[in-house]
Every structure is written in C-alpha cells, then in structure tokens.
Design a protein around this motif. Sequence first.
Motif, PDB file in Angstrom:
ATOM      1  N   SER A 115      -2.453 -20.110 -10.735  1.00 31.86           N
ATOM      2  CA  SER A 115      -1.295 -18.596  -9.990  1.00 31.86           C
ATOM      3  C   SER A 115      -2.536 -17.720  -9.217  1.00 31.86           C
ATOM      4  O   SER A 115      -3.149 -17.666  -9.347  1.00 31.86           O
ATOM      5  CB  SER A 115      -0.403 -18.521 -10.872  1.00 31.86           C
ATOM      6  OG  SER A 115       0.515 -17.026 -10.465  1.00 31.86           O
ATOM      7  N   PHE A 116      -1.556 -17.696  -8.296  1.00 36.60           N
ATOM      8  CA  PHE A 116      -2.297 -16.627  -7.042  1.00 36.60           C
ATOM      9  C   PHE A 116      -0.599 -15.555  -7.136  1.00 36.60           C
ATOM     10  O   PHE A 116       0.682 -16.027  -6.388  1.00 36.60           O
ATOM     11  CB  PHE A 116      -2.626 -16.905  -6.619  1.00 36.60           C
ATOM     12  CG  PHE A 116      -2.146 -18.219  -5.256  1.00 36.60           C
ATOM     13  CD1 PHE A 116      -1.948 -17.350  -3.871  1.00 36.60           C
ATOM     14  CD2 PHE A 116      -1.619 -19.685  -5.311  1.00 36.60           C
ATOM     15  CE1 PHE A 116      -1.187 -18.038  -3.196  1.00 36.60           C
ATOM     16  CE2 PHE A 116      -1.542 -19.945  -4.454  1.00 36.60           C
ATOM     17  CZ  PHE A 116      -0.535 -19.439  -3.179  1.00 36.60           C
ATOM     18  N   SER A 117      -1.131 -14.304  -5.971  1.00 31.93           N
ATOM     19  CA  SER A 117      -0.278 -13.174  -5.953  1.00 31.93           C
ATOM     20  C   SER A 117      -0.603 -12.312  -4.755  1.00 31.93           C
ATOM     21  O   SER A 117      -1.861 -12.468  -4.721  1.00 31.93           O
ATOM     22  CB  SER A 117      -0.166 -12.512  -7.237  1.00 31.93           C
ATOM     23  OG  SER A 117       0.082 -12.664  -8.232  1.00 31.93           O
ATOM     24  N   LYS A 118       0.384 -12.637  -4.210  1.00 35.54           N
ATOM     25  CA  LYS A 118       0.010 -11.700  -2.623  1.00 35.54           C
ATOM     26  C   LYS A 118       1.359 -10.325  -2.740  1.00 35.54           C
ATOM     27  O   LYS A 118       2.255  -9.968  -2.768  1.00 35.54           O
ATOM     28  CB  LYS A 118       0.622 -12.177  -1.395  1.00 35.54           C
ATOM     29  CG  LYS A 118       0.832 -11.897  -0.266  1.00 35.54           C
ATOM     30  CD  LYS A 118      -0.547 -11.564   0.864  1.00 35.54           C
ATOM     31  CE  LYS A 118      -0.815 -10.521   1.459  1.00 35.54           C
ATOM     32  NZ  LYS A 118      -1.795 -11.092   2.482  1.00 35.54           N
ATOM     33  N   ASN A 119       0.585  -9.437  -2.252  1.00 35.87           N
ATOM     34  CA  ASN A 119       0.605  -7.960  -2.717  1.00 35.87           C
ATOM     35  C   ASN A 119       1.070  -8.109  -1.264  1.00 35.87           C
ATOM     36  O   ASN A 119       0.285  -7.631  -0.533  1.00 35.87           O
ATOM     37  CB  ASN A 119      -0.253  -6.568  -3.066  1.00 35.87           C
ATOM     38  CG  ASN A 119      -0.778  -7.045  -4.474  1.00 35.87           C
ATOM     39  OD1 ASN A 119       0.150  -6.415  -5.252  1.00 35.87           O
ATOM     40  ND2 ASN A 119      -2.168  -7.635  -4.472  1.00 35.87           N
ATOM     41  N   VAL A 120       2.300  -7.485  -1.052  1.00 35.36           N
ATOM     42  CA  VAL A 120       2.480  -6.871   0.496  1.00 35.36           C
ATOM     43  C   VAL A 120       2.517  -5.657   0.390  1.00 35.36           C
ATOM     44  O   VAL A 120       3.657  -4.526   0.396  1.00 35.36           O
ATOM     45  CB  VAL A 120       3.825  -7.174   0.351  1.00 35.36           C
ATOM     46  CG1 VAL A 120       4.776  -7.137   2.158  1.00 35.36           C
ATOM     47  CG2 VAL A 120       4.238  -8.812   0.700  1.00 35.36           C
ATOM     48  N   LYS A 121       1.980  -5.785   1.205  1.00 33.91           N
ATOM     49  CA  LYS A 121       1.311  -3.989   1.444  1.00 33.91           C
ATOM     50  C   LYS A 121       2.155  -2.728   2.246  1.00 33.91           C
ATOM     51  O   LYS A 121       2.445  -1.776   1.968  1.00 33.91           O
ATOM     52  CB  LYS A 121      -0.222  -3.591   2.656  1.00 33.91           C
ATOM     53  CG  LYS A 121      -0.905  -2.291   2.407  1.00 33.91           C
ATOM     54  CD  LYS A 121      -2.435  -2.009   3.009  1.00 33.91           C
ATOM     55  CE  LYS A 121      -2.928  -0.957   2.778  1.00 33.91           C
ATOM     56  NZ  LYS A 121      -3.737  -0.937   3.457  1.00 33.91           N
ATOM     57  N   SER A 122       2.957  -3.746   2.844  1.00 33.57           N
ATOM     58  CA  SER A 122       3.309  -2.832   4.234  1.00 33.57           C
ATOM     59  C   SER A 122       5.370  -2.528   3.139  1.00 33.57           C
ATOM     60  O   SER A 122       5.776  -1.354   3.342  1.00 33.57           O
ATOM     61  CB  SER A 122       4.815  -3.573   5.222  1.00 33.57           C
ATOM     62  OG  SER A 122       4.735  -4.882   5.181  1.00 33.57           O
ATOM     63  N   THR A 123       5.085  -2.743   2.031  1.00 29.72           N
ATOM     64  CA  THR A 123       6.550  -2.797   1.065  1.00 29.72           C
ATOM     65  C   THR A 123       5.846  -1.510  -0.287  1.00 29.72           C
ATOM     66  O   THR A 123       7.193  -0.722  -1.030  1.00 29.72           O
ATOM     67  CB  THR A 123       6.979  -3.697   0.190  1.00 29.72           C
ATOM     68  OG1 THR A 123       5.602  -3.869  -0.670  1.00 29.72           O
ATOM     69  CG2 THR A 123       7.304  -4.907   1.299  1.00 29.72           C
ATOM     70  N   VAL A 124       4.613  -0.778   0.005  1.00 31.91           N
ATOM     71  CA  VAL A 124       4.668   0.384  -0.986  1.00 31.91           C
ATOM     72  C   VAL A 124       5.326   1.523  -0.909  1.00 31.91           C
ATOM     73  O   VAL A 124       5.573   2.094   0.573  1.00 31.91           O
ATOM     74  CB  VAL A 124       3.086   0.762  -0.830  1.00 31.91           C
ATOM     75  CG1 VAL A 124       2.738   1.428   0.507  1.00 31.91           C
ATOM     76  CG2 VAL A 124       3.066   1.344  -1.670  1.00 31.91           C
ATOM     77  N   ASP A 125       5.499   2.313  -1.993  1.00 24.27           N
ATOM     78  CA  ASP A 125       6.462   3.020  -1.581  1.00 24.27           C
ATOM     79  C   ASP A 125       5.157   4.679  -1.191  1.00 24.27           C
ATOM     80  O   ASP A 125       4.222   4.390  -1.337  1.00 24.27           O
ATOM     81  CB  ASP A 125       7.002   3.291  -3.348  1.00 24.27           C
ATOM     82  CG  ASP A 125       7.646   2.683  -4.017  1.00 24.27           C
ATOM     83  OD1 ASP A 125       8.614   2.352  -2.561  1.00 24.27           O
ATOM     84  OD2 ASP A 125       8.241   2.735  -4.970  1.00 24.27           O
ATOM     85  N   LYS A 126       6.275   5.553  -0.544  1.00 23.64           N
ATOM     86  CA  LYS A 126       5.563   7.265   0.086  1.00 23.64           C
ATOM     87  C   LYS A 126       4.489   7.610  -1.344  1.00 23.64           C
ATOM     88  O   LYS A 126       2.952   7.884  -0.741  1.00 23.64           O
ATOM     89  CB  LYS A 126       6.455   8.197  -0.022  1.00 23.64           C
ATOM     90  CG  LYS A 126       7.309   7.936   0.697  1.00 23.64           C
ATOM     91  CD  LYS A 126       7.968   8.919   1.370  1.00 23.64           C
ATOM     92  CE  LYS A 126       8.788   8.552   2.131  1.00 23.64           C
ATOM     93  NZ  LYS A 126      10.487   9.408   2.729  1.00 23.64           N
ATOM     94  N   ASP A 127       4.817   7.118  -3.070  1.00 19.42           N
ATOM     95  CA  ASP A 127       3.556   7.542  -3.345  1.00 19.42           C
ATOM     96  C   ASP A 127       2.633   6.274  -4.197  1.00 19.42           C
ATOM     97  O   ASP A 127       1.775   6.344  -5.229  1.00 19.42           O
ATOM     98  CB  ASP A 127       4.317   7.916  -4.963  1.00 19.42           C
ATOM     99  CG  ASP A 127       5.170   7.072  -5.446  1.00 19.42           C
ATOM    100  OD1 ASP A 127       5.858   6.138  -4.807  1.00 19.42           O
ATOM    101  OD2 ASP A 127       5.903   7.497  -7.193  1.00 19.42           O
TER     102      ASP A 127
END
Length: 310
Positions: free
Chosen positions: A232-244
Amino acid sequence: MFFCRCLHYFSTNEKLDAHCVDCREMNNCAIRLPSENDKWLSFKNYSRKERVPFIIYADLECTLEETERDLNMSSSMYQHHRVYSIAYYVHCSYDDSLSMYRFRRDKDCIAWFVEELRRIAHDVKTILSANVRMADFTPDEREKFNNATHSHVCEKPFAPDDTRVRDHCHLPGRYRGLTHSNCNSNYKDSHCIPVVFHNLSSYDAHFIIKEIAAAYEGSIDVLPITKEKYISFSKNVKSTVDKDHKNCMKLRFIDSYKFLTTSLEKLASFLDKDKLKILHSKFSTLHSTGFHVGRDVEAYARQFRTTYQH
C-alpha cells in the motif's frame, strides 16, 4: 538459536555477545514486560469501527506498444505498457447523491485521474469541516436513549459516575447512540480516503505512484514488499491541512486482490445482473442487448483496445 532484542538471531552465544556490543549503541530500544495491573490487551481504536464516509474504486487499461529491439543484446524490451483509459467510482456511505462515476480515455488520463483525486480530497475536506447539528430525536431513538445501559462505541456498561453524552454523525447529523464522554471525543470521522485497485501491487501502482508523488505537494508513505512492489502507499494532500496543521486529507491506495484473490471477471460472475446498477446506468447499450457479466464486458474492453491501437 540465540536471539537479540532487535530480533536478529545467531547460532552461538559468542556471536550474539559480539553483536550486542554495537546493537546497544545503534538500537535505542528496551524490553518492557506487562505489569500485574496492565497485562491485558484490548481494542481501543474505536474510531476504526465507523465506516469511512468516502471510498474510491478505480481501474485502468493499457495497450501494448511495440518498441525498437536492440539486435546487439540477447534480451531487450520489445513491448511497452501505455495507459489509455482509466475510470473511478466514488461511493458515499451516507448520501448516495454524492456518489459518482467518471472516466477518461486519452494519453493524459493518469494526469487527469491524479488531479481528480486532489479535487475530491478538497471536496471531502470541505464536507468534513462542516459540523452538522444533531437532528431531533425520533420516538424510536428517544426510547433507545432512555433504555441504554452500555456505550455503543466501546460496548462497556455505564458506571454511576460516568459522563454520558449523545453521539451523532457530524456529516448527516443523525443520532448514533449514547456513549461515554471520552469515547465520543475519540470517535472522529476519518480523514483518509481509500483508493481501491484490483492487483494494485503487481500492476497498477507502477503507472500511478510517480505521477501522484510529483503532481502536488504532500509526502508519500509507502508500505513496501520490495523496491518495486508495494502492499500500500498513501499520499498526504498538503493543501488540505487545517490552520493548526492537523487533519490533512490522505489518499490511501490499497489492493483488493489481497482480500479477494481471483480475477474481476470471476468476482463479477457471482453477482446477479440486477445488482450491477452502475454498469446498467453507464453502459445501457450492453444492458439492452443482454450480456454475460464477465465474458462480454471483457470482450467489449478488448474491442476498444484494438480500436484504440489502430
């Protein structure tokens, strides 16, 4: 066998002692045995019990293109796999109107698919960020609330001094049950979107991982078998991160072949024709003429591949 705490093993105690000299310096780990008051393991990740709100099922098709052979080499590559078509279906577990099917057929279909995943991640993030208030009790829900003796999350009984709270799904606002205050705070909606391919590890991953790693910002987490094959592999979509800087949307690619170890044709043959709602709605010409679930759909795909190559 003589085992080290790092799980390496040796045939003699002398070899183990020689290994431990460096192991103590390199591996900063320790063995912690359970105490008498803490010797039982139990399931605590209660948020994993809730269905993921969104899941994506996808598949791609390739053509085999001939390449120039090197006559000076005894063996060389003579065919190249090139993706020409990709399709995906997004399923929403609580609102079917948010489910959809889309496909693309051209040489840039992988880039299109990766951008679609980014758009879906942002749309799901917007949905998860909206905190829907709990709807009013129905008579049946009120009766269950008054008679509840166990938490619907951890399934443990309520103690006299426990703080009881009403748990509800923050997406449709429906009441789920009575639970402990701590259980309720940890029972959160998942910010992970599973992307399911059949035979991802051995085939589809090779066409996707390079594109999705470079298309937009965000780290890639890999669970490998080898350097070229992944569980398996996962992609973290950085542009969806919260303000915190928390709750970043994650696209987790998994292989359904690990759970259902047979072909899609055989798996589809186990279903009745009236259960194939998506196939009927998107390929009405096949449905009107009558078809064999596995055989004729595969023949249709082969016919399209032949047309595309010419």
